[in-house]
Design an enzyme around this catalytic site. Structure first.
Site, short mmCIF file in Angstrom:
data_model
loop_
_atom_site.label_atom_id
_atom_site.label_comp_id
_atom_site.label_asym_id
_atom_site.label_seq_id
_atom_site.Cartn_x
_atom_site.Cartn_y
_atom_site.Cartn_z
N ASP A 204 -1.01 11.41 -13.01
CA ASP A 204 0.07 11.06 -13.93
C ASP A 204 -0.01 9.57 -14.23
O ASP A 204 -0.91 8.88 -13.75
CB ASP A 204 1.44 11.43 -13.33
CG ASP A 204 1.82 10.55 -12.15
OD1 ASP A 204 1.01 9.69 -11.72
OD2 ASP A 204 2.93 10.70 -11.65
N ASP A 206 2.48 6.15 -14.13
CA ASP A 206 3.78 5.65 -13.63
C ASP A 206 4.10 4.29 -14.23
O ASP A 206 3.25 3.39 -14.22
CB ASP A 206 3.72 5.51 -12.10
CG ASP A 206 3.21 6.78 -11.42
OD1 ASP A 206 3.98 7.75 -11.36
OD2 ASP A 206 2.04 6.80 -10.97
N ASP A 292 5.83 9.24 -15.49
CA ASP A 292 7.05 8.92 -14.75
C ASP A 292 7.54 7.55 -15.19
O ASP A 292 6.80 6.57 -15.14
CB ASP A 292 6.78 8.86 -13.24
CG ASP A 292 6.92 10.22 -12.58
OD1 ASP A 292 7.22 11.20 -13.28
OD2 ASP A 292 6.74 10.28 -11.35
N1 DCP Z 1 6.46 7.14 -4.87
C1 DCP Z 1 7.57 7.01 -4.07
N2 DCP Z 1 8.52 7.98 -4.03
C2 DCP Z 1 8.38 9.10 -4.77
C3 DCP Z 1 7.25 9.26 -5.58
C4 DCP Z 1 6.29 8.24 -5.61
O1 DCP Z 1 7.70 6.02 -3.38
N3 DCP Z 1 9.32 10.05 -4.71
C5 DCP Z 1 5.48 6.05 -4.94
C6 DCP Z 1 4.29 6.16 -4.08
C7 DCP Z 1 3.18 6.51 -5.01
C8 DCP Z 1 3.65 5.99 -6.35
O2 DCP Z 1 5.06 5.95 -6.26
O3 DCP Z 1 1.98 5.91 -4.66
C9 DCP Z 1 3.22 6.85 -7.48
O4 DCP Z 1 3.31 8.22 -7.14
P1 DCP Z 1 2.20 9.25 -7.61
O5 DCP Z 1 2.60 10.57 -7.05
O6 DCP Z 1 2.04 9.17 -9.08
O7 DCP Z 1 0.88 8.79 -6.84
P2 DCP Z 1 -0.30 7.85 -7.31
O8 DCP Z 1 0.01 7.21 -8.62
O9 DCP Z 1 -0.56 6.96 -6.17
O10 DCP Z 1 -1.53 8.81 -7.46
P3 DCP Z 1 -1.93 9.78 -8.69
O11 DCP Z 1 -3.22 9.27 -9.21
O12 DCP Z 1 -2.07 11.13 -8.07
O13 DCP Z 1 -0.85 9.75 -9.70
MG MG Z 2 0.61 8.31 -10.31
#
Ligand code: DCP
Ligand code: MG
Length: 368
Positions: A204, A206, A292
């Site tokens: 995704d 963010d 997000d």
């Molecule tokens: N995060 C958080 N609490 C949540 C969701 C996410 O603290 N409820 C934080 C930790 C994650 C970041 O936000 O690293 C982004 O979440 P993602 O699930 O999008 O994860 P990533 O961006 O790290 O990986 P991806 O490439 O799968 O999107």
């Molecule tokens: Mg992400």
């Protein structure tokens, strides 16, 4: 004997936030195996076991070279008996039987496919599995009740399970910035999550939105979402309101680890970038992309950026380190010193690391 007297091959700190974890490392054959076991444990709702495998994989990611022999791992933290057994088997035979049989199992494959639907968590996927559902297509004409998120998830299943490229993330950044400037000039957007850590693709995109004048950001999300929706750019959105209460001497402590920013889970309709218009006519003209959006007050911005940059294990260990080592409580809004009974202010990530007594780790080295 000689082995015991030899100094350890590597030294690695205990908490992920105390060490550098670059994106590219030298032990992917081992980390992929351990992460599959972590995923499978999560499917079985065994969080402790899942985190243990994730931690073991993360330690291997920090090693400066590829592991050849199990003895080299002597003295490293977070490597439990089970993880060591799996690593040893892969080093000796090229693969682990447990990992391979898990990968092939009907349950793992079904849970992987079903949790891959946006809006479907482990609990729902597991219930469906026990009721005989194996693939997303099994849900198409079944009795199962799907909520709006799951319906959108099913509808855009293929797109949402295709990686988002950095170029696509940047294109969405341009659109989000346009929306934000249109409804609140001077607001700032920051790309967070995996792309901020230097990933070239992600599941995704963010973004964190703020405004340098505290208070201006209030009620921003519905306006941004409305602007995007009016332009026909959203396939799905769910906005949750900020439930965080400011008290006199600082932000009130939230009851849980969850953060309480104004947040929007959305699916963008991203027009294809590369094809020329006539080519676009032919077939797929756009791609569904998970985005997000989070709005933060300026005073909490540094905590929000740190909290939303990840990785998930890095975040988990930051909080654990704050609590266990510093008697402080860290979340995406604030840092509370339990000993002095006060909130510690910060305007940059560097400051927060320093308040925690940690060496600064840049985002590109937080791929724990
Ligand atoms: N995060 C958080 N609490 C949540 C969701 C996410 O603290 N409820 C934080 C930790 C994650 C970041 O936000 O690293 C982004 O979440 P993602 O699930 O999008 O994860 P990533 O961006 O790290 O990986 P991806 O490439 O799968 O999107
Ligand atoms: Mg992400």
């Amino acid at each position: 004997d000689k082995l015991r007297l030899d100094p350890p091959e590597f030294t690695v700190k205990n908490y992920a936030c105390q060490r550098r974890t670059p994106l590219k490392h030298n032990n992917t054959h081992l980390t992929h195996a351990l992460e599959l076991l972590a995923e499978s444990a999560a499917f079985g709702e065994n969080e402790g076991r899942s985190v243990a495998f994730t931690r073991a994989a993360s330690v291997l990611k920090t090693l400066p070279r590829s592991v050849q022999r199990i003895e080299e791992l002597r003295g490293l933290p977070c490597l439990g008996e089970h993880s060591l057994r799996v690593i040893k088997e892969i080093l000796e035979y090229g693969a682990s039987q447990e990992v391979e049989s898990t990968r092939q199992s009907e349950q793992y494959q079904a849970m992987k496919a079903l949790t891959g639907i946006f809006g479907v968590g482990v609990k729902t996927a597991d219930r469906w599995y026990r009721e005989g559902v194996r693939r997303p297509s099994d849900l198409m004409d079944s009795e199962q009740k799907l909520n709006q998120a799951q319906q959108a998830g099913l509808q855009h299943y293929k797109d949402l399970n295709t990686c988002v490229s950095k170029a696509e993330a940047d294109a969405i950044g341009v659109i989000v910035d346009q929306a934000v400037q249109a409804v609140l000039p001077g607001a700032q957007i920051t790309l967070t999550g995996g792309f901020r850590r230097g990933k070239e693709s992600g599941h995704d995109v963010d973004f964190l939105i703020t405004h340098p004048e505290e208070g201006k950001e209030e009620g921003l999300m519905p306006k941004v979402v409305n602007w995007l929706d009016t332009q026909g750019l959203l396939l799905y959105q769910k906005t949750t309101r900020n439930s965080y209460l400011e008290s006199k001497d600082g932000p009130a402590r939230p009851p849980s680890n969850m953060d309480r920013f104004e947040r929007c889970f959305s699916i963008f309709k991203l027009e294809s970038q590369s094809c020329s218009p006539p080519e676009r006519e032919k077939s797929h003209q756009w791609k569904a992309v998970r985005v997000d959006l989070v709005v933060s007050p300026f005073s909490q911005f540094a905590f929000a950026v740190l909290g939303w940059t990840g990785s998930k294990l890095f975040e988990r260990d930051l909080r654990r380190y704050a609590g266990q080592v510093k008697n402080m409580s860290l979340n995406s809004h604030s840092l509370f010193d339990s000993h002095q009974r006060c909130f510690l202010r910060a305007t940059s990530e560097e400051e927060i690391f320093s308040l925690l007594g940690l060496e600064y780790i840049p985002a590109c080295d937080r791929n724990a």
